[in-house]
Design a protein around this motif. Structure first.
Motif: not given
Length: 277
Positions: A12, A17, A134, A138, A145
């Motif tokens: 992450h 997150d 991700y 992202g 991300h």
């Protein structure tokens, strides 16, 4: 079997997150005896400071914010029973278009191969059976991300490991329901402008394109509490406004797209470890 525990690694971008996108699977698989490894790439220094001080405002101290958010992250990991926390501690790059995107030493400015080499070492150490991060955007376009996606996929190429690899996502049906709930909670919330509405409509995937639906309803309370552990960012964590019951109804299913698999497990699937146990 080698006797090595089955291992999930979630990569992450920022503190908090881990709870939003994968809090349910981290809690569920920890409860099932699977080793759960969380890699957080940035220090979260572009988050809100004490009293809600925003980045760029007088009194905002990124180093102090990062130290505060690390403690919150550790508390979240305790709630989710995460086995191992690894922090790469790159400087938070901030939202897209912020001056911090261009700051030397920020995660966004770090060469992909440099970040990937560090992550590859962690992969070799933990030998994850499942890796989650991700997609290439992202999920919603945040620079950090996107960079987390890039270094994860590059790190996998640097190793000889063959874990199942997943990208987090949301079903479009769930995104629609989320919008309805937010309007219920805040009837005065202004309608998004057409460009924003069009961008929101592109977040997530059509339900039929999602390969993996993991029921984490039984762990939604832990997920909520993990998010609540990030108290300094509470103003930005709109999920907390729902309350635990409604949160569990909406956030009890975590969804993913499987992008690498050497097990031959069929899809759709209801377990990230399908084919591994």
């Amino acid at each position: 079997m080698t006797g090595r525990p089955l291992t999930l690694m979630a990569v992450h971008a920022h503190p908090d997150d881990e709870a939003t996108g994968t809090g349910g699977v981290l809690a569920r698989y920890a409860a099932e005896g699977i080793r759960t490894v969380l890699v957080t790439c940035t220090d979260g220094g572009c988050g809100d400071g004490p009293g809600g001080i925003k980045p760029g405002d007088p009194g905002h101290d990124p180093a102090a914010v990062a130290a505060m958010r690390r403690k919150e992250l550790e508390a979240s990991c305790e709630v989710l029973k995460v086995s191992d926390l690894e922090m790469l501690d790159y400087a938070d790059s901030g939202m897209v278009g912020w001056p911090s995107n261009d700051a030397p030493g920020s995660f966004w400015q770090t060469p992909v191969e440099v970040g990937a080499a560090r992550l590859a070492e962690l992969m070799r150490h933990y030998q994850p059976d499942v890796v989650v991060t991700y997609d290439e955007n992202g999920f919603y376009g945040h620079p950090d991300h996107i960079q987390a996606h890039r270094i994860t996929m590059a790190a996998l190429e640097m190793t000889e490991l063959t874990p199942k690899v997943y990208w987090t996502t949301m079903p479009r049906s769930g995104m629609q329901r989320f919008g309805e709930i937010m309007r219920e909670l805040d009837p005065d919330m202004p309608a998004p402008d057409p460009a924003e509405a069009a961008a929101m409509a592109e977040i997530g995937l059509p339900d039929e394109e999602i390969t993996t639906w993991v029921d984490t309803t039984a762990y939604s309370g832990q997920k909520f509490d993990a998010l609540a552990a990030h108290a300094s960012q509470g103003e930005n964590i709109f999920f907390l406004k729902m309350g635990k019951e409604r949160f569990g109804d909406l956030m009890g299913m975590e969804t993913f797209v499987r992008v690498k698999d050497a097990t031959g497990a069929s899809a759709p699937e209801d377990d990230l470890f399908a084919g591994l146990r």
